[in-house]
Design a protein around this motif. Structure first.
Motif, PDB file in Angstrom:
ATOM      1  N   ASP A  22       0.832  -1.209   0.000  1.00 26.02           N
ATOM      2  CA  ASP A  22       0.000   0.000   0.000  1.00 26.02           C
ATOM      3  C   ASP A  22       0.861   1.251   0.000  1.00 26.02           C
ATOM      4  O   ASP A  22       0.616   2.186  -0.766  1.00 26.02           O
ATOM      5  CB  ASP A  22      -0.912   0.000   1.236  1.00 26.02           C
ATOM      6  CG  ASP A  22      -2.110  -0.909   1.030  1.00 26.02           C
ATOM      7  OD1 ASP A  22      -2.397  -1.224  -0.150  1.00 26.02           O
ATOM      8  OD2 ASP A  22      -2.727  -1.304   2.026  1.00 26.02           O
ATOM      9  N   THR A  23       1.878   1.253   0.870  1.00 25.04           N
ATOM     10  CA  THR A  23       2.769   2.422   0.954  1.00 25.04           C
ATOM     11  C   THR A  23       3.453   2.664  -0.381  1.00 25.04           C
ATOM     12  O   THR A  23       3.492   3.789  -0.876  1.00 25.04           O
ATOM     13  CB  THR A  23       3.839   2.178   2.036  1.00 25.04           C
ATOM     14  OG1 THR A  23       3.212   1.540   3.146  1.00 25.04           O
ATOM     15  CG2 THR A  23       4.458   3.477   2.485  1.00 25.04           C
TER      16      THR A  23
ATOM     17  N   LYS B 143       1.112   4.120  -2.923  1.00 18.49           N
ATOM     18  CA  LYS B 143       0.863   5.556  -2.707  1.00 18.49           C
ATOM     19  C   LYS B 143       2.028   6.378  -3.235  1.00 18.49           C
ATOM     20  O   LYS B 143       1.843   7.488  -3.723  1.00 18.49           O
ATOM     21  CB  LYS B 143       0.661   5.825  -1.215  1.00 18.49           C
ATOM     22  CG  LYS B 143      -0.784   5.589  -0.787  1.00 18.49           C
ATOM     23  CD  LYS B 143      -0.979   5.848   0.698  1.00 18.49           C
ATOM     24  CE  LYS B 143      -2.211   5.140   1.206  1.00 18.49           C
ATOM     25  NZ  LYS B 143      -1.971   4.405   2.446  1.00 18.49           N
ATOM     26  N   GLN B 144       3.222   5.800  -3.134  1.00 17.55           N
ATOM     27  CA  GLN B 144       4.393   6.523  -3.645  1.00 17.55           C
ATOM     28  C   GLN B 144       4.486   6.408  -5.163  1.00 17.55           C
ATOM     29  O   GLN B 144       5.410   6.944  -5.761  1.00 17.55           O
ATOM     30  CB  GLN B 144       5.675   5.960  -3.020  1.00 17.55           C
ATOM     31  CG  GLN B 144       5.824   6.299  -1.553  1.00 17.55           C
ATOM     32  CD  GLN B 144       6.881   5.452  -0.880  1.00 17.55           C
ATOM     33  OE1 GLN B 144       7.467   4.577  -1.502  1.00 17.55           O
ATOM     34  NE2 GLN B 144       7.111   5.707   0.400  1.00 17.55           N
TER      35      GLN B 144
END
Lengths: 245, 158
Positions: free
Chosen positions: B134-135, B138-139
């Motif tokens: 997920d991180t 997002k990046q």
């Protein structure tokens, strides 16, 4: 420097050493495999894409590495036996084969179980899968060739040549995913950049690998002992060992 | 020269000879060993015309189409240089999604559409927990794919 080498190559000494080392390999192996299994099945998070199915790699990857490592060990043993006429090296190579064959079977079976839900097929004639299957046939061929001779010395020399020639297949298995377009994923750990497997999933795998290596060493101690017994069944030192234990 | 040395050289030569033969054989059969063709190779006409072959690449994001009530799926396969349209009728593997690498086996039709008989998902070598994914997503990390196609596939499949 060669003293320990000559000492180790004497069957009675090797027999005793293997017996003494065995528990030092076996119990740490049990412990590490237990930790690795718990870490892999319980502590490691699920994969973002493959969910829980990725966990089969905790068995698949160590057995695949071992199937290759054992083959290299077997070929080195066979080469030493052939060049230096060292009987114990031949015994080592002969003892390696069935263990390596089982690791190869385990690799193919777990890979197949993983392949069905993830790729959509049990088996594909893909370079990695095919070369691993050839590795299994090399192990089986080596064992069959040995079994076809009544004379141990002739079996040693003939099978050693097969083991040495077959070592060419090892880099093919290892680099098949790099050299050719393959359905199998590329290497995650053994590459120059950072491993492409997250740390929380990586450590149980490394623990498991070390456990598998130690397990191999422990089984090897047993197998080489029985191989020595079979070869030296008429030797006088055996009766002395009988008296000792 | 001691006999031991002679045997050492003999074993070395044997290994060298076999390795050389294998390298030559593998180079000669490079084309037959090819497990799949890339879309670039297909558009360059390197793929066989009237024979079954495999093509591999990434499913282009937003290209997946399936008529309601039908099992026929159409999507674009890309290697970021060339594209090929693939049509497939049947159940897709779990890992099939847009942005995912897949290998399709089938024939190239006269209209340039690749008619697949079988579609296999190819997983990459990245393993990570969902929150890390997920991180990264997002990046804007391109390596991480979003499972959109799969959910629609599951809902529509009978």
């Amino acid at each position: 420097m060669w003293l320990w080498f000559h000492k180790l190559s004497s069957p009675p000494h090797a027999f005793r050493t293997a017996g003494r080392l065995r528990p030092w390999f076996f119990w740490p192996a049990v412990l590490l495999i237990a930790i690795g299994t718990f870490g892999g099945l319980v502590l490691a998070p699920e994969d973002y894409q493959q969910k829980d199915a990725f966990r089969i790699l905790y068995v698949h990857v160590p057995s695949a590495s071992l199937s290759l490592m054992v083959y290299v060990a077997m070929a080195v043993g066979a080469a030493i036996g052939l060049i230096w006429r060292m009987k114990l090296a031949h015994a080592f190579a002969a003892a390696c084969a069935p263990i390596g064959a089982w690791f190869t079977v385990l690799t193919l079976a777990t890979g197949s179980i993983y392949g069905k839900p993830m790729w959509g097929t049990w088996w594909e004639w893909d370079p990695r899968l095919t070369s691993e299957l050839i590795l299994l046939f090399l192990y089986l061929g080596y064992m069959a060739l040995r079994a076809s001779f009544d004379d141990t010395q002739r079996a040693d020399r003939a099978s050693a040549i097969l083991a040495i020639v077959g070592v060419v297949n090892v880099p093919i298995v290892k680099y098949s995913v790099v050299w050719w377009n393959s359905l199998h994923q590329g290497p995650s750990i053994s590459k120059l950049s950072a491993p492409s497997i997250h740390g929380s999933m990586l450590w149980p795998l490394l623990v498991m690998m070390l456990g598998f290596v130690l397990y191999f060493a422990a089984v090897m101690c047993d197998r080489i002992r029985s191989e020595i017994l079979r070869r030296e069944r008429n030797a006088s030192w055996l009766s002395e060992i009988d008296a000792e234990t | 020269m001691t006999p031991r040395r002679r045997r050492l050289i003999l074993v070395g030569l044997m290994l060298l000879g076999v390795a050389g033969a294998v390298v030559l054989a593998l180079t000669a059969f490079q084309e037959n060993l090819l497990y799949y063709y890339t879309p670039t190779q297909v558009s360059a006409g390197e793929a066989p015309r009237d024979r079954v072959f495999r093509v591999g690449g990434m499913v282009t994001a937003g290209s997946f189409k399936r008529e309601p009530g039908s099992l026929e799926a159409r999507f674009v396969l890309t290697d970021y240089e060339n594209d090929i349209v693939v049509s497939y009728t049947g159940v897709l593997p779990d890992l099939f999604r847009e942005g995912q690498g897949i290998v399709a086996r089938g024939k190239l039709g006269a209209d340039g559409v690749f008619v697949a008989e079988e579609v296999l998902a190819k997983h990459d070598e990245n393993y990570m927990p969902p929150d890390v994914a997920d991180t990264l997503r997002k990046q804007g990390d391109k390596r991480v794919t979003t499972p959109i196609a799969t959910s629609t596939v599951e809902n529509e499949a009978p």
